[in-house]
Design a protein around this motif. Sequence first.
Motif, PDB file in Angstrom:
ATOM      1  N   ASP B 179     -46.553 -63.044  94.406  1.00 51.51           N
ATOM      2  CA  ASP B 179     -47.024 -64.329  93.882  1.00 51.51           C
ATOM      3  C   ASP B 179     -46.749 -65.257  95.298  1.00 51.51           C
ATOM      4  OD1 ASP B 179     -47.512 -64.322  91.282  1.00 51.51           O
ATOM      5  OD2 ASP B 179     -45.631 -63.513  91.174  1.00 51.51           O
ATOM      6  N   ALA B 193     -49.585 -67.252  99.699  1.00 51.14           N
ATOM      7  CA  ALA B 193     -49.809 -67.053  98.266  1.00 51.14           C
ATOM      8  C   ALA B 193     -50.714 -65.999  97.657  1.00 51.14           C
ATOM      9  CB  ALA B 193     -49.910 -68.403  97.690  1.00 51.14           C
ATOM     10  N   ALA B 196     -52.496 -67.043  91.450  1.00 53.26           N
ATOM     11  CA  ALA B 196     -52.841 -68.494  91.076  1.00 53.26           C
ATOM     12  C   ALA B 196     -51.255 -69.422  91.002  1.00 53.26           C
ATOM     13  CB  ALA B 196     -53.427 -68.424  89.790  1.00 53.26           C
ATOM     14  N   ARG B 199     -50.104 -70.042  94.681  1.00 56.08           N
ATOM     15  CA  ARG B 199     -50.794 -71.070  95.251  1.00 56.08           C
ATOM     16  C   ARG B 199     -50.569 -72.500  94.447  1.00 56.08           C
ATOM     17  NH1 ARG B 199     -54.709 -66.763  95.457  1.00 56.08           N
ATOM     18  NH2 ARG B 199     -55.559 -67.129  93.192  1.00 56.08           N
ATOM     19  N   ARG B 200     -50.154 -72.427  93.335  1.00 49.03           N
ATOM     20  CA  ARG B 200     -49.698 -73.648  92.839  1.00 49.03           C
ATOM     21  C   ARG B 200     -48.392 -74.175  93.456  1.00 49.03           C
ATOM     22  NH1 ARG B 200     -51.672 -71.946  87.814  1.00 49.03           N
ATOM     23  NH2 ARG B 200     -49.626 -70.946  87.106  1.00 49.03           N
ATOM     24  N   VAL B 202     -47.281 -73.263  96.268  1.00 45.46           N
ATOM     25  CA  VAL B 202     -47.391 -73.721  97.634  1.00 45.46           C
ATOM     26  C   VAL B 202     -48.000 -74.955  97.944  1.00 45.46           C
ATOM     27  CG1 VAL B 202     -49.034 -73.227  99.823  1.00 45.46           C
ATOM     28  CG2 VAL B 202     -47.560 -71.228  98.554  1.00 45.46           C
ATOM     29  N   ARG B 203     -48.993 -75.333  97.049  1.00 46.81           N
ATOM     30  CA  ARG B 203     -49.436 -76.863  96.937  1.00 46.81           C
ATOM     31  C   ARG B 203     -48.390 -77.770  96.588  1.00 46.81           C
ATOM     32  NH1 ARG B 203     -54.238 -74.746  94.592  1.00 46.81           N
ATOM     33  NH2 ARG B 203     -53.369 -75.296  92.482  1.00 46.81           N
TER      34      ARG B 203
END
Lengths: 276, 364
Positions: B179, B193, B196, B199-200, B202-203
């Motif tokens: 992940d 990342a 999904a 990526r969330r 990291v954002r």
Amino acid sequence: MNPLLPREAEVIGRDQESPTIFSLHLRFTDARVAAGWHFEPGQFNMLYMAGIGEVPISISSDPDDEERFSHTIRVVGRETRALARLQPGDRIGVRGPFGRGWPLERLEGRDVAVVTGGLGCAPTVALIDYLMHRRRRFGRVAIVQGVKHSEDLLWRERYDEWGRRPETRVLLAADVVRGKWPGIQGPVTALFDRLELDFGNTASVMCGPQPMMVAAAHGLMERGVVARRIWLSMERNMQCAVGLCGHCQFGSAFVCRDGPVFSWPELEPLIHQKGF
Amino acid sequence: MYWLAHQQMDRLTATLEDAGYRIVGPQVREGAIVYDLLADPADLPWGVEVEQGPGRVRLRESGVAACFQWANGPQGLKPLVFAPEEPLWRVERDGDGGLRFRATLPDCPPRAVIGVRPCDVAALRLQDRHFLGGGAAPEPHYASRRERLLLVVVECGHPASTCFCASTGDGPGLREGYDLRLTELEGGCVVAAGSAAGRRLVRTMGLPEVTAAQASARRALLARARAAQSRRLPEGLVEGALFRRLDHPHWQGPGDRCLACGNCTAVCPTCFCHRPQERPSLEGESERVRLWDSCFTPEHSYIAGRVLREAVHLRYRQWLTHKLDGWYRQYGRSGCVGCGRCIAWCPVGIDLTAETMAILGEAS
């Protein structure tokens, strides 16, 4: 369905077959479970007793019997001693059926040699019942049963009855003979010259002590039976019955899931190796 | 890829907590690195390095302000998904002798594991194949522990002398199956990342992009980590290679030294053997539990009153032929991911790479 979770079954009958061997006749208490339950000859169940444990036992009853299923058991350890004390009305847990049974369709149209030793006859009884109910689909049938002592033979009447069927021979062998004995004294392989089968078109199913099965497989192959038509029911340490716990591995096969019935070519690379 | 400075490690743990994860991370405990609930990023093994050799594991102070400068501890992900002790079901007796069976599935909150090594991701994939894809249906206990596991992988910059993941193809870097992926450099970590969920995260963390120098430092670190590995499995180790050499005289050697203690199977991240245990209570209830088991015990090969593998060299041969050969047919690849734990934690230092080399007739 959780394959690790037993379902309740009731003992509906019990037969003492010999001083150390008994049969249990069982039925699932949940009628829906009982109605939807089927097994293939050669498969096994896990029998569980609360507080004691679980043990794999092959199913010995007629697969067409929808009223009950049966297990024939020899007392060898803690679990089987406890199973021996069960009486009609008692409840146990049952998981199953598990494993790959006898290759029924691959036997059709061929002569069949059923070779068993000791209590090895129990897993093949379901198969013999299956053959007898569909007798015309198979060629000649030879049932070869070996025992250590002549008085160990179970189900003498059944052997007598099978032997009276057309094109069906029953041959018996005992290492030690006492009293009147309709068979020979010696190993099962000593009977192979009397099988009267077309070896080029014969399939064989075997169950019993591994050295006996190995000797019998070699004996049949020497007479022209094709290796891939020889099937052995293997015994290993089956604990989970679903190919997870790792104990019953034979090389890369999980005996509980990929067997217990294997063809000779599947076993041949390792069967002579100590430790597998 | 992004940059997470060491002093911002709490931003990672806080973001994971806010996303509803309980955090599991490496920590020093009783002279070893273990994975357990991580209360604070300060509890990570800062300034710790691990010296490992055959039969030897020692923690040392590295004198460097970094927290992933070690290869591995005795356990990776295995105990988190395939629990050492797992209740399977309970049975109660009712008044008329009936039995009521009730499955006991673990109730697992979402967990994020920080510091997962690439070899342990490879091992997890193998355990997934065994427990989720091996039988007729996914094994429900493993499945519920596995389902909500978030993997924060850390690529390996500091392999131990016992490591050989480069030769099994399972490390020291990792391309997929994570992940979040960290690579620890001086001052912080390169972050990528891989899902999904990753990526969330990291954002949410709002991390800066890595510089070109940091990206190239990561590549250089992995190249050094690869080159630093001196152990390897033999080239000739293909499917069937060991099963064809069962009569090799060398099997006796490790068998004579082996204590049959089962340490290797306990620390191996892919070993899956387990046995049931019956736990009756005085009230008449009984609990069915499964426990890790080892093919090094005589009971493992018990059938009908006898033991198939009485001699220890036969147990060693069973373990190694399964691990390095049987797995190919079972799960499409070798069951060894090169973590080297069985070498480090073996009390007599038996080295499976050396034993396998000897049996295949290659020079190590």
